[in-house]
Motif scaffolding. Structure first.
Motif, mmCIF file in Angstrom:
data_model
loop_
_atom_site.group_PDB
_atom_site.id
_atom_site.type_symbol
_atom_site.label_atom_id
_atom_site.label_comp_id
_atom_site.label_asym_id
_atom_site.label_seq_id
_atom_site.Cartn_x
_atom_site.Cartn_y
_atom_site.Cartn_z
ATOM 1 N N ASP A 95 0.826 -1.209 0.000
ATOM 2 C CA ASP A 95 0.000 0.000 0.000
ATOM 3 C C ASP A 95 0.862 1.262 0.000
ATOM 4 O O ASP A 95 0.506 2.257 -0.626
ATOM 5 C CB ASP A 95 -0.934 0.014 1.212
ATOM 6 C CG ASP A 95 -2.053 -1.017 1.116
ATOM 7 O OD1 ASP A 95 -2.253 -1.600 0.021
ATOM 8 O OD2 ASP A 95 -2.720 -1.256 2.144
ATOM 9 N N LYS A 96 1.983 1.230 0.698
ATOM 10 C CA LYS A 96 2.867 2.404 0.775
ATOM 11 C C LYS A 96 3.641 2.602 -0.523
ATOM 12 O O LYS A 96 3.873 3.735 -0.942
ATOM 13 C CB LYS A 96 3.839 2.234 1.955
ATOM 14 C CG LYS A 96 4.847 3.346 2.094
ATOM 15 C CD LYS A 96 4.190 4.662 2.427
ATOM 16 C CE LYS A 96 5.235 5.755 2.588
ATOM 17 N NZ LYS A 96 4.643 7.051 2.819
ATOM 18 N N PHE A 97 4.055 1.515 -1.148
ATOM 19 C CA PHE A 97 4.861 1.597 -2.371
ATOM 20 C C PHE A 97 4.144 0.870 -3.522
ATOM 21 O O PHE A 97 4.637 -0.137 -4.032
ATOM 22 C CB PHE A 97 6.242 0.979 -2.148
ATOM 23 C CG PHE A 97 7.037 1.614 -1.054
ATOM 24 C CD1 PHE A 97 7.525 2.898 -1.174
ATOM 25 C CD2 PHE A 97 7.306 0.920 0.123
ATOM 26 C CE1 PHE A 97 8.266 3.491 -0.160
ATOM 27 C CE2 PHE A 97 8.049 1.498 1.143
ATOM 28 C CZ PHE A 97 8.526 2.787 1.003
ATOM 29 N N PRO A 98 2.976 1.393 -3.955
ATOM 30 C CA PRO A 98 2.255 0.710 -5.034
ATOM 31 C C PRO A 98 3.051 0.777 -6.337
ATOM 32 O O PRO A 98 3.773 1.729 -6.586
ATOM 33 C CB PRO A 98 0.946 1.498 -5.142
ATOM 34 C CG PRO A 98 1.258 2.836 -4.574
ATOM 35 C CD PRO A 98 2.320 2.624 -3.532
ATOM 36 N N MET A 99 2.930 -0.249 -7.113
ATOM 37 C CA MET A 99 3.605 -0.348 -8.412
ATOM 38 C C MET A 99 5.132 -0.395 -8.289
ATOM 39 O O MET A 99 5.836 -0.290 -9.280
ATOM 40 C CB MET A 99 3.200 0.818 -9.341
ATOM 41 C CG MET A 99 1.696 0.985 -9.521
ATOM 42 S SD MET A 99 0.868 -0.490 -10.142
ATOM 43 C CE MET A 99 1.496 -0.566 -11.784
ATOM 44 N N LYS A 100 5.657 -0.523 -7.087
ATOM 45 C CA LYS A 100 7.101 -0.584 -6.876
ATOM 46 C C LYS A 100 7.487 -1.813 -6.060
ATOM 47 O O LYS A 100 8.642 -1.982 -5.710
ATOM 48 C CB LYS A 100 7.587 0.673 -6.138
ATOM 49 C CG LYS A 100 7.363 1.949 -6.885
ATOM 50 C CD LYS A 100 7.834 3.127 -6.061
ATOM 51 C CE LYS A 100 7.535 4.418 -6.781
ATOM 52 N NZ LYS A 100 7.936 5.562 -5.983
ATOM 53 N N THR A 101 6.500 -2.624 -5.723
ATOM 54 C CA THR A 101 6.735 -3.751 -4.832
ATOM 55 C C THR A 101 6.393 -5.048 -5.550
ATOM 56 O O THR A 101 5.403 -5.132 -6.256
ATOM 57 C CB THR A 101 5.854 -3.610 -3.570
ATOM 58 O OG1 THR A 101 6.046 -2.313 -3.016
ATOM 59 C CG2 THR A 101 6.206 -4.648 -2.530
ATOM 60 N N ALA A 102 7.246 -6.037 -5.375
ATOM 61 C CA ALA A 102 7.003 -7.368 -5.939
ATOM 62 C C ALA A 102 7.093 -8.382 -4.807
ATOM 63 O O ALA A 102 7.619 -8.096 -3.741
ATOM 64 C CB ALA A 102 8.023 -7.680 -7.018
ATOM 65 N N ASN A 103 6.602 -9.576 -5.073
ATOM 66 C CA ASN A 103 6.528 -10.583 -4.039
ATOM 67 C C ASN A 103 6.915 -11.938 -4.621
ATOM 68 O O ASN A 103 6.496 -12.284 -5.717
ATOM 69 C CB ASN A 103 5.085 -10.626 -3.518
ATOM 70 C CG ASN A 103 4.980 -11.202 -2.148
ATOM 71 O OD1 ASN A 103 5.876 -11.878 -1.683
ATOM 72 N ND2 ASN A 103 3.864 -10.945 -1.493
ATOM 73 N N ILE A 104 7.713 -12.689 -3.892
ATOM 74 C CA ILE A 104 8.084 -14.055 -4.278
ATOM 75 C C ILE A 104 7.769 -14.948 -3.096
ATOM 76 O O ILE A 104 8.189 -14.679 -1.978
ATOM 77 C CB ILE A 104 9.591 -14.155 -4.608
ATOM 78 C CG1 ILE A 104 9.956 -13.238 -5.764
ATOM 79 C CG2 ILE A 104 9.968 -15.601 -4.909
ATOM 80 C CD1 ILE A 104 11.442 -13.110 -5.984
ATOM 81 N N TYR A 105 7.036 -16.029 -3.348
ATOM 82 C CA TYR A 105 6.705 -16.962 -2.280
ATOM 83 C C TYR A 105 7.540 -18.223 -2.453
ATOM 84 O O TYR A 105 7.486 -18.869 -3.487
ATOM 85 C CB TYR A 105 5.216 -17.303 -2.301
ATOM 86 C CG TYR A 105 4.804 -18.230 -1.186
ATOM 87 C CD1 TYR A 105 4.741 -17.767 0.125
ATOM 88 C CD2 TYR A 105 4.497 -19.548 -1.422
ATOM 89 C CE1 TYR A 105 4.375 -18.596 1.161
ATOM 90 C CE2 TYR A 105 4.125 -20.397 -0.395
ATOM 91 C CZ TYR A 105 4.065 -19.912 0.897
ATOM 92 O OH TYR A 105 3.713 -20.731 1.919
ATOM 93 N N LEU A 106 8.307 -18.549 -1.445
ATOM 94 C CA LEU A 106 9.113 -19.763 -1.471
ATOM 95 C C LEU A 106 8.360 -20.884 -0.770
ATOM 96 O O LEU A 106 7.554 -20.632 0.121
ATOM 97 C CB LEU A 106 10.456 -19.520 -0.785
ATOM 98 C CG LEU A 106 11.318 -18.415 -1.385
ATOM 99 C CD1 LEU A 106 12.568 -18.206 -0.562
ATOM 100 C CD2 LEU A 106 11.665 -18.728 -2.822
ATOM 101 N N ASN A 107 8.650 -22.111 -1.137
ATOM 102 C CA ASN A 107 7.996 -23.249 -0.520
ATOM 103 C C ASN A 107 8.188 -23.187 0.995
ATOM 104 O O ASN A 107 9.290 -23.083 1.493
ATOM 105 C CB ASN A 107 8.570 -24.548 -1.079
ATOM 106 C CG ASN A 107 7.739 -25.743 -0.702
ATOM 107 O OD1 ASN A 107 6.632 -25.608 -0.216
ATOM 108 N ND2 ASN A 107 8.276 -26.917 -0.921
ATOM 109 N N SER A 108 7.104 -23.244 1.698
ATOM 110 C CA SER A 108 7.150 -23.091 3.144
ATOM 111 C C SER A 108 6.090 -23.982 3.757
ATOM 112 O O SER A 108 5.370 -24.677 3.057
ATOM 113 C CB SER A 108 6.893 -21.628 3.508
ATOM 114 O OG SER A 108 6.929 -21.444 4.884
ATOM 115 N N PHE A 109 5.996 -23.943 5.045
ATOM 116 C CA PHE A 109 4.916 -24.634 5.715
ATOM 117 C C PHE A 109 3.748 -23.678 5.833
ATOM 118 O O PHE A 109 3.928 -22.505 6.113
ATOM 119 C CB PHE A 109 5.355 -25.105 7.103
ATOM 120 C CG PHE A 109 6.171 -26.349 7.047
ATOM 121 C CD1 PHE A 109 5.580 -27.582 7.234
ATOM 122 C CD2 PHE A 109 7.525 -26.290 6.779
ATOM 123 C CE1 PHE A 109 6.317 -28.738 7.159
ATOM 124 C CE2 PHE A 109 8.277 -27.440 6.707
ATOM 125 C CZ PHE A 109 7.673 -28.674 6.898
ATOM 126 N N ALA A 110 2.556 -24.180 5.635
ATOM 127 C CA ALA A 110 1.357 -23.350 5.674
ATOM 128 C C ALA A 110 0.566 -23.644 6.937
ATOM 129 O O ALA A 110 0.523 -24.779 7.403
ATOM 130 C CB ALA A 110 0.503 -23.640 4.443
#
Length: 140
Positions: free
Chosen positions: A90-105
């Motif tokens: 929300d603070k940095f729209p259009m400038k933030t990306a996300n990568i999800y690594l295999n984890s425990f859910a």
């Protein structure tokens, strides 16, 4: 490269002497909005670095499991969970990306009525990803 921590400060184990000390710290953590603290610490550090350098500061932020989710969700027992990544997006729209690594859910069971006990952790998709990596002899 610089390394910064962003979590709630922990006064270290030398301040935990008794079971009551441990309980007091656990109670404090339950009452604290940890994700907002994480996000605000990250945002203020990025903003300060940007001002110092007079250009965009690039950051690699490592957050575990749901803290890294872009959207908030409703957790066990219908409480709303605010995720640090959502605040950062929300603070940095259009400038933030996300990568999800295999984890425990986290998978709520809601069996006992105690949130801590009922939050069970299981591999993503029942361990199918882990099994596929093993069959293919892949380490990551």
């Amino acid at each position: 490269m610089n390394l910064f921590v962003s979590d709630i400060p922990f006064k270290a184990w030398q301040n935990i002497y008794t079971q009551q000390d441990s309980k007091n710290y656990s109670d404090f953590m339950r009452k604290t909005d940890r994700d907002s603290t994480l996000a605000l610490n990250i945002i203020s550090k990025i903003s300060a670095l940007t001002q110092q350098k007079k250009k965009k500061a690039k950051s690699l932020i490592i957050l575990n499991y749901r803290h890294a989710f872009r959207k908030n969700y409703v957790g066990n027992y219908n409480y709303r969970v605010s995720n640090a990544a959502k605040i950062i997006f929300d603070k940095f729209p259009m400038k933030t990306a996300n990568i999800y690594l295999n984890s425990f859910a986290e998978r709520p069971s809601n069996k006992t009525g105690n949130e801590e006990i009922d939050s069970l952790y299981c591999p993503v998709q029942g361990g199918k990803w882990d099994a596929a990596f093993k069959v293919l002899s892949l380490k990551s």
